[in-house]
Design an enzyme around this catalytic site. Structure first.
Site, PDB file in Angstrom:
ATOM      1  N   SER B 159       0.860  -1.183   0.000  1.00 21.87           N
ATOM      2  CA  SER B 159       0.000   0.000   0.000  1.00 21.87           C
ATOM      3  C   SER B 159       0.904   1.243   0.000  1.00 21.87           C
ATOM      4  CB  SER B 159      -0.935  -0.075   1.218  1.00 21.87           C
ATOM      5  OG  SER B 159      -2.032   0.784   1.075  1.00 21.87           O
ATOM      6  N   ARG B 228     -11.835   7.093   8.923  1.00 21.21           N
ATOM      7  CA  ARG B 228     -11.466   5.689   9.021  1.00 21.21           C
ATOM      8  C   ARG B 228     -12.560   4.786   8.458  1.00 21.21           C
ATOM      9  NH1 ARG B 228      -7.042   2.464   9.121  1.00 21.21           N
ATOM     10  NH2 ARG B 228      -7.191   0.790  10.633  1.00 21.21           N
ATOM     11  N   ASP B 328      -8.610  -6.943  -4.304  1.00 19.62           N
ATOM     12  CA  ASP B 328      -8.397  -5.538  -3.933  1.00 19.62           C
ATOM     13  C   ASP B 328      -9.232  -4.626  -4.822  1.00 19.62           C
ATOM     14  OD1 ASP B 328      -7.314  -3.013  -3.222  1.00 19.62           O
ATOM     15  OD2 ASP B 328      -5.331  -3.903  -2.904  1.00 19.62           O
ATOM     16  N   HIS B 358      -8.192  -5.325  -0.120  1.00 18.78           N
ATOM     17  CA  HIS B 358      -6.870  -4.704  -0.007  1.00 18.78           C
ATOM     18  C   HIS B 358      -6.097  -5.190   1.219  1.00 18.78           C
ATOM     19  CE1 HIS B 358      -3.780  -1.685  -0.461  1.00 18.78           C
ATOM     20  NE2 HIS B 358      -4.065  -1.144   0.709  1.00 18.78           N
ATOM     21  N   ASP B 359      -6.767  -5.309   2.359  1.00 21.16           N
ATOM     22  CA  ASP B 359      -6.080  -5.693   3.589  1.00 21.16           C
ATOM     23  C   ASP B 359      -5.426  -7.061   3.515  1.00 21.16           C
ATOM     24  OD1 ASP B 359      -6.295  -3.375   4.999  1.00 21.16           O
ATOM     25  OD2 ASP B 359      -7.957  -4.016   6.282  1.00 21.16           O
TER      26      ASP B 359
END
Lengths: 379, 379
Positions: B159, B228, B328, B358-359
């Protein structure tokens, strides 16, 4: 052009009215699904065309989240948001069909909503109750009664309008002959709820929101604008945004130049674009209505309390017409496919081919014209 | 366990230090790409293992947006965020390699950032300048100098950490032997910029933010929490959210029950989950650093001012190792593929197979272990 006066006829208002002109009807008190109530409800709506003698040519068109009643141009100059679909000679031909487009309950385009006055003459604001998609549909059924429409030839809508169309078919199986559901599935998913929560929080966290009681003071434009930005990104596809804007700066602005404070850097074009989208919405939409309708959309679940989606729709008598946008990444085509599988019989899902994303249900609706003429609007 | 004291040796600090313990080094004044300057910069970092005699075993690991320097567990109890990749006997074997993980310039984990004191002893706050990915990399080069590392055996990151790894290879071709870029392309796209703008606005619009000068008062926790939430949705895949949460209510809460005010309805599980993600972040992260690093990430563009991505990378001497996460939807695999095509030679893109989105670059990084041992960490 017809006269705009209406004629009451044994409780039934027949059509002798201008096309595409806003009017309202009082539908009485409404008990709500979530437990609250509204003592007096008005629904705003526009119509196009003329209801025929046996009231068999009525078509209900349902708007999306921030949409309004102005589906088609009508007698005024203002273009409609589904002009490609609805109008004289169009697939939904207003020379043949009587088209009705109500503003959703809780909205800010004429129907009773948070900015309306309560019986004491004060805006509802924070006291406006929680309304669901089903509540809106029940209110719309009373509008149909008032207009003398027992059964719709078709109920159609895209995005949240599609959710209301689907609820019509499940709640009033005998009152919907064709049901057209575009760019939405049978329920709001966890992801759609998550994105909605962010939008609602953006508004609620704006200090100008004051819990919803901001009327008479400054409106929470910053919060509503942020909500719109979050939503708008989800309405467009990733390639669409990248193709249009890339990494370019806005005009002469340089996003990587800020000799002073960081906050003074120039904007990227895509930021300026979203600023513009935000400004446009805040100039035309009420923040409380945005919260109210967004939370109604979160409630969308045709199977809730009905034993799930399949059982909820088992008794639906409408012929269904489903469509999705192939680049939609908010209401994924797979969700329309899942809805199709839950419906009785074989229901194909038509595909709108658009690069733009979810908003293809507005910009490319004309692609469905031919199929809709063949299957739904054959009159 | 080694002694934690450091030994200055002709300007070079050799390693005789505890693993995974935060330390800082002053690197002097820094002129910034966007035109500002910082008069005194400190970088915080952790290390693992021992630098060998010819300083050929050094590995730089770069954290993501809200990441920190604690890549691996080390001598303390606290787990690291890439424990599956870095540690004794792991693919990046700290018995063989000397691993360095700096906190990004502008961060809040020890490096100079907006919450740091300026030379007059006041927190920088709103006056903290705009820093880019390149500025951070230039600062890290000075850290490398201080540590006596002329050339990294490998620079790796996922990232935003991948953006910094890539910038290292472009800016200092002679100082990077292997460059490992996970889950990011060669530049931030319009969509990534748009999502970043929404997050930055969420913070800036919080009245507690006070333009960035909130230190000593309440922190803008609502705004940071909303940022967030927006980000976290993009870090996870749509199926992941739906599989985990669906439309369920949180515990006994009923999201479609609100007999009183609409604001009193129960929460959906996914709302509660995102509330929790927001609470966790605001308890550990500074809002100004979030804005600073997010805007740095918007600036990510290895080709900027270098004739585009391909020309920028034509002179890179590193061997590249690229990887993407197949689910992702923030840093699409296609963007890693595009970067691969811009690199000299044939560079394959390894795929992390993860449903999470993505994580996956965090949760499933172990999948790359075998290939990384074969291609990069062969020592």
């Amino acid at each position: 052009m017809e006269d705009s006066t209406t004629r009451e006829d044994g409780g039934r208002t027949t059509a002798a009215r201008q096309d595409g002109v806003l009017r309202t009807v009082a539908i009485g008190a409404l008990q709500l699904e979530a437990g609250g109530a509204l003592p007096e409800v008005e629904l705003a709506y526009e119509t196009w065309g003329t209801l025929n003698a046996d009231a068999s040519n009525a078509v209900l068109v349902q708007h999306a989240l921030t949409g309004d009643t102005h589906v088609a141009q009508g007698d005024g100059d203002e273009p409609g948001w589904w002009d490609a679909l609805v109008g004289s000679g169009k697939p939904v031909d207003t020379d043949k069909y009587f088209v009705v487009a109500p503003n959703m309950l809780g909205g800010c385009y004429g129907s009773t909503g948070p900015s309306s006055l309560d019986p004491e003459g004060t805006p509802w604001g924070s006291r406006f109750p929680f309304v669901t998609i089903r509540d809106s549909v029940r209110a719309e059924a009373r509008l149909a009664d008032r207009l003398g429409i027992r059964r719709w030839h078709a109920v159609l809508g895209g995005s949240m309008g599609g959710a209301r169309a689907l609820e019509w078919a499940a709640t009033y199986p005998d009152r919907v002959r064709h049901c057209v559901v575009v760019a939405i599935g049978g329920y709001s998913t966890a992801e759609q709820i998550a994105l909605a929560q962010a939008q609602v929080l953006a508004i609620r966290q704006d200090p100008a929101y004051r819990g919803g009681d901001y009327y008479g003071g400054p409106a929470p434009v910053a919060g509503l604008g942020l909500a719109r930005r979050i939503a708008h990104i989800s309405y467009r596809s990733e390639p669409e945004l990248n193709f249009r804007f890339g990494r370019r700066g806005q005009g002469a602005e340089n996003p990587v130049e800020a000799p002073g404070a960081a906050a003074e850097r120039g904007r990227y074009q895509v930021e300026s674009y979203l600023d513009h989208q935000a400004e446009k919405l805040v100039s035309r939409f009420d923040a409380n209505s945005y919260v109210t309708i967004t939370e109604a959309l979160m409630s969308h679940d045709v199977g809730r309390g009905r034993g799930g989606m399949q059982r909820a729709l088992a008794g639906a008598k409408a012929e269904f017409f489903l469509a999705s946008v192939n680049s939609d990444r908010l209401y994924f085509p797979e969700q329309s496919d899942e809805l199709a599988r839950a419906l009785p019989g074989e229901v194909p899902v038509h595909s709108i081919d658009a690069k733009i994303g979810h908003d293809g249900f507005l910009t490319e609706i004309g692609q469905l014209g031919g199929e809709l003429r063949r299957r739904v609007f054959t009159g």
